[in-house]
Scaffold this active site. Structure first.
Site, short mmCIF file in Angstrom:
data_model
loop_
_atom_site.label_atom_id
_atom_site.label_comp_id
_atom_site.label_asym_id
_atom_site.label_seq_id
_atom_site.Cartn_x
_atom_site.Cartn_y
_atom_site.Cartn_z
CE LYS A 114 18.31 17.44 31.83
NZ LYS A 114 18.18 16.19 32.57
CE LYS A 200 18.65 13.28 23.47
NZ LYS A 200 19.28 12.78 24.66
CE LYS A 203 11.82 10.48 28.78
NZ LYS A 203 12.22 9.67 29.91
#
Ligand code: TRP
Length: 334
Positions: A114, A200, A203
């Site tokens: 991230k 994956k 969102k």
């Protein structure tokens, strides 16, 4: 009631929930809720670890709770609550921050991934995210935590903190915190992006077309599936590692219409992508329709939704405050 095992889980209210959240998390909770004592939170404090829109946070939080219910979570069986409304989460998080070694945290793969995405905007909160998650879990003495594959490492961290840093150091032989187990679901725990069968469904993917949101209308679903990545082979296979997109769509299809993957592989042995995608579109629209209908009713009934969240909060708070008190007294607070 007493000997039912306890479950805790949560989903972030960032943007719209998608098929991956439903099949990977919420659907499993629905199956587990009758045999377990279940606590489900909307983890809004996790949602602010990345850049977010303060005008949307409250709305997304409520909408996530409404989607839990629309997907079949029964408020008489589960306590549904909002993480930020129970201060014990942040308080235990602080205490755990102080006893968790930095080098355990530096190993967290999701943080590394991230923080690459977020470039210059990485917050300390993003680094601490797994500790807040540990606090969420440990406050409820959860026996079991249903999570997707990608959260396994965070669960392992929660276990290590409970066992090695709290119980072993401060427990004087008796455990202070319960050491939780993960439940990783076989199917569904890794629903992949529609554009890349190796990534994956998420969102945070900037490409809307990579996911199907639970509230997408029929037109949007049709467009997204039509554009989903395919390959040039005939037949829809599950176990061919060269064909991750085929595998992913077949898995979604199999969960949604409750058919065995093996049977479907035989059924689709000679089926081309065009035909398969048509079936897929019909199936997804049909499966999401009842959720969308229930959602519309719930989101317009603010009174009922608030009542459910208040009851969930009261149940959760009792358990959380008791655990926090136990931890603080063992750790030497006045
Ligand atoms: N990190 C989890 C995810 O993104 C969400 C989460 C926060 C969670 N706290 C939790 C999941 C506690 C299970 C238990 O999927």
């Amino acid at each position: 009631m007493k000997n039912k095992k306890r479950i805790l889980s949560g989903v972030q209210p960032t943007g719209d929930l998608h098929l991956g959240n439903w099949l990977g998390a919420i659907k499993n909770w629905v199956d587990l809720q009758y045999e377990h004592e279940t606590f489900l939170c909307v983890v809004d404090l996790h949602a602010i670890t990345a850049k977010y829109d303060s005008k949307k946070l409250a709305k997304d939080t409520l909408s996530t709770a409404a989607l839990y219910l629309a997907c079949g979570i029964n408020p008489d069986k589960c306590s549904i609550f909002i993480q930020s409304q129970i201060p014990a989460h942040t308080e235990l998080c602080w205490i755990l921050n102080c006893i968790t070694p930095m080098n355990w945290m530096e190993r967290m793969i999701q943080f590394k991934e991230k923080s690459i995405q977020q470039g210059n905007n990485v917050s300390i909160g993003l680094f601490n995210y797994p500790i807040l998650m540990a606090a969420d879990i440990l406050l409820y003495d959860a026996d079991l935590v249903p999570v997707g594959e990608d959260q396994k490492q965070h669960l392992e961290l929660a276990r290590n903190i409970a066992q090695q840093r709290v119980n072993a150091e401060f427990g004087k032989g008796e455990p202070i915190l319960k050491v939780p187990e993960a439940i990783i679901m076989k199917n569904g725990s890794k629903i992949m992006s529609l554009n890349d069968g190796l990534k994956k469904m998420s969102k945070s993917d900037p490409n809307e077309g990579s996911r199907i949101n639970l509230l997408d209308d029929a037109d949007t679903i049709t467009k997204k599936i039509k554009r989903a990545k395919s390959d040039s082979k005939v037949g829809i296979e599950f176990n061919n590692s060269q064909r991750p997109e085929s595998r992913n769509l077949l898995m979604i299809y199999s969960i949604l219409n409750n058919k065995d993957i093996k049977d479907l592989e035989i059924e689709f042995e000679n089926t081309g992508w065009g035909t398969f995608k048509k079936l897929m579109i019909e199936q997804v629209i049909e499966s999401l329709l009842p959720i969308q209908e229930r959602y519309k009713v719930l989101i317009d009934d603010r009174h009922e939704l608030n009542k459910i969240l208040l009851k969930g909060r009261e149940n959760a708070e009792k358990v959380a405050n008791k655990t926090l008190h136990r931890v603080k007294s063992h750790l030497g607070f006045y």
